[in-house]
Design a protein around this motif. Structure first.
Motif, mmCIF file in Angstrom:
data_model
loop_
_atom_site.group_PDB
_atom_site.id
_atom_site.type_symbol
_atom_site.label_atom_id
_atom_site.label_comp_id
_atom_site.label_asym_id
_atom_site.label_seq_id
_atom_site.Cartn_x
_atom_site.Cartn_y
_atom_site.Cartn_z
ATOM 1 N N SER A 265 0.915 -1.156 0.072
ATOM 2 C CA SER A 265 0.076 -0.170 0.050
ATOM 3 C C SER A 265 0.849 1.236 -0.164
ATOM 4 C CB SER A 265 -0.722 0.038 1.105
ATOM 5 O OG SER A 265 -1.898 1.026 1.208
ATOM 6 N N TRP B 239 -10.208 2.911 2.257
ATOM 7 C CA TRP B 239 -10.563 4.241 2.131
ATOM 8 C C TRP B 239 -9.813 5.472 2.434
ATOM 9 C CZ3 TRP B 239 -11.780 7.713 5.958
ATOM 10 C CH2 TRP B 239 -11.619 6.994 7.477
ATOM 11 N N PHE C 191 -7.152 5.487 -0.722
ATOM 12 C CA PHE C 191 -7.377 5.521 -2.124
ATOM 13 C C PHE C 191 -7.111 6.321 -2.753
ATOM 14 C CE2 PHE C 191 -10.146 5.314 -5.792
ATOM 15 C CZ PHE C 191 -9.873 3.986 -6.415
ATOM 16 N N VAL D 5 -11.509 -2.025 -2.962
ATOM 17 C CA VAL D 5 -10.964 -1.246 -1.920
ATOM 18 C C VAL D 5 -10.715 -2.113 -0.815
ATOM 19 C CG1 VAL D 5 -13.362 -0.568 -1.082
ATOM 20 C CG2 VAL D 5 -11.497 0.869 -0.627
ATOM 21 N N GLY E 274 -5.533 -0.119 4.173
ATOM 22 C CA GLY E 274 -4.933 -1.016 2.950
ATOM 23 C C GLY E 274 -3.883 -1.887 3.522
ATOM 24 N N ALA F 280 -16.128 1.691 3.731
ATOM 25 C CA ALA F 280 -15.613 1.117 2.600
ATOM 26 C C ALA F 280 -16.424 1.171 1.389
ATOM 27 C CB ALA F 280 -15.220 -0.537 3.013
ATOM 28 N N ALA G 174 -16.489 4.571 -0.194
ATOM 29 C CA ALA G 174 -15.636 4.596 -1.260
ATOM 30 C C ALA G 174 -15.631 4.029 -2.598
ATOM 31 C CB ALA G 174 -14.198 4.005 -0.761
ATOM 32 N N ILE H 202 -13.703 1.677 -8.595
ATOM 33 C CA ILE H 202 -13.751 0.710 -7.416
ATOM 34 C C ILE H 202 -14.697 -0.329 -7.861
ATOM 35 C CG2 ILE H 202 -13.815 0.103 -5.089
ATOM 36 C CD1 ILE H 202 -12.636 2.923 -4.347
#
Ligand SMILES: [Zn+2]
Length: 411
Positions: free
Chosen positions: A95, A123, A126, A145, A151, A169, A172, A180
């Motif tokens: 990440s 989230w 992202f 996600v 992440g 989540a 997002a 996504i």
């Protein structure tokens, strides 16, 4: 007088009226499972879209002609399990960290035009992923996600149940519906079911599938319970032929396929290969395929470790399944139309007239080849796929032997 000459020249070369095709791929063997195409046909592209699919399209109509004699033409490949959120943040693994790879460096050379990053970002980060990588890449990068807000940073961060919020989540997903396409849960050491349940809750809220990277729990969590009780039809078990400790396997210690795996696939749970650096063994894969559990989707789990070991790339993983008894049509379907449906992006994964002109031209080599699994064993095979040409949105992105280029003597 000059005007007349130019007009006649334009007419003669066909560039005024005659050429209505930007790129024409002639004489290839088209495999397009969505359209049930499997045979010799020409593919014409105009303005980034598929203009025409027909038996014999005149080369005079095209600005660029590719002779694909002896080659397969397929929709651009879709790899639904990769790790692309590379970066320089310390201690961040996949990440914004060192374990992920840049998409364009590994996609087009394998015929891949669309990838789905699997949960590198949550989230909380992202937007960094989107701005730094997704929006800068020529590859179409979609994402699941992570249910963990931060992440896939590794260590304790991925074990923090308090950071696995289904509502955030799902928000997002709703904020970036073009990008996504699902929710990922991974790397949880258990023993609770809460992370899987929260991911499914997020999937329900946002109406998207969930992918589960299952395993490493102590005590071992039941694969049967996951598949038959926790996941919904359309949710995805990745690493489906993995043999890692900390989870149940599809094939038991005697080489027999567990019947619950077939029942789960019949119920609609998706079995995704997600080869990776530690999640595909021939013992699981060969026994499962022989006993009827073929994958729904073939994917790589691309990251720095897997690409330099047995996985290598999408075509190498597809080649393994060819040599394990699956047909060309099946491995293409598992890498085009099936993944498109799994991520609910049915605009992709086929070459219908009017569709985005994403395609691959593949060479099926015959000879003596070796393939390696994550346990360190080799499978010998006679067939191997190689990518000659990759086109995304009508643009040539990869051309191994210059088949879309004129000879240098023609300049
Ligand atoms: Zn992965």
């Amino acid at each position: 007088m000059y005007r007349v000459i130019i007009f006649v020249l334009l007419l003669f070369t066909g560039s005024l009226w005659g050429q209505d095709i930007d790129l024409l791929i002639k004489n290839g063997h088209l495999i397009d499972p969505m359209n049930e195409m499997d045979g010799p046909v020409d593919v014409a592209i105009k303005d980034g879209k598929i203009l025409e699919i027909a038996g014999n399209i005149s080369a005079d109509r095209a600005e660029t002609v590719v002779d694909a004699t002896g080659l397969y033409v397929t929709p651009g490949l879709i790899d639904i399990h990769v790790h692309n959120f590379f970066g320089t943040e310390p201690n961040s693994a996949y990440s914004d960290g060192w374990n992920s790879v840049a998409p364009d460096g590994f996609t087009f050379r394998s015929g891949v035009t669309t990838v789905v990053d699997q949960g590198c970002a949550g989230w909380r980060n992202f937007e960094v992923f989107k701005e730094n990588i997704i929006d800068k890449s020529k590859t179409r990068v979609l994402a699941f996600v992570n249910i963990v807000g931060s992440g896939m940073k590794g260590g304790a961060i991925e074990q923090n149940n308090a950071d696995m919020d289904p509502k955030l989540a799902a928000m997002a997903v709703q904020q970036y519906p073009e990008t996504i396409v699902g929710v990922k849960v991974a790397h949880y050491r258990g023993p609770e079911w809460e992370p899987v349940e929260n991911a499914v809750k997020a999937g329900e809220l946002a109406n998207v599938p969930v992918m589960v990277d299952f395993g490493s729990s102590e005590p071992v969590l039941s694969l049967e319970t996951l598949l038959l009780e926790k996941l919904r039809p359309g949710d995805i078990l990745t690493h489906c032929y993995g043999a890692t400790r900390g989870r149940g396997h599809v094939v038991d210690d005697n080489g027999n396929l567990n019947s619950f795996a077939l029942r789960a696939q019949e119920k609609g749970v998706i079995f995704d290969v997600g080869h990776g650096g530690g999640s595909f063994t021939f013992r699981q894969g060969i026994n499962a395929v022989e006993q009827g559990l073929k994958p729904n989707s073939i994917s790589t789990d691309l990251h720095i470790t897997s690409m330099n070991a047995g996985m290598k790339d999408q075509l190498n993983v597809m080649s393994k399944f060819l040599n394990m008894g699956m047909t060309m049509q099946e491995v293409i379907e598992c890498s085009t139309w099936n993944p498109a449906r799994i991520i609910k992006r049915t605009d992709l994964g086929h070459l219908s007239v009017g569709a985005e002109a994403d395609l691959a031209v593949l060479n099926l080599l015959e000879g003596e080849f070796g393939f390696i699994d994550v346990a360190g064993y080799r499978l010998d095979g006679t067939r191997k796929l190689e990518c000659e040409l990759t086109v995304k949105g009508g643009q040539v992105m990869w051309d191994l032997n210059g088949i879309s280029r004129p000879l240098w003597t023609e300049q």
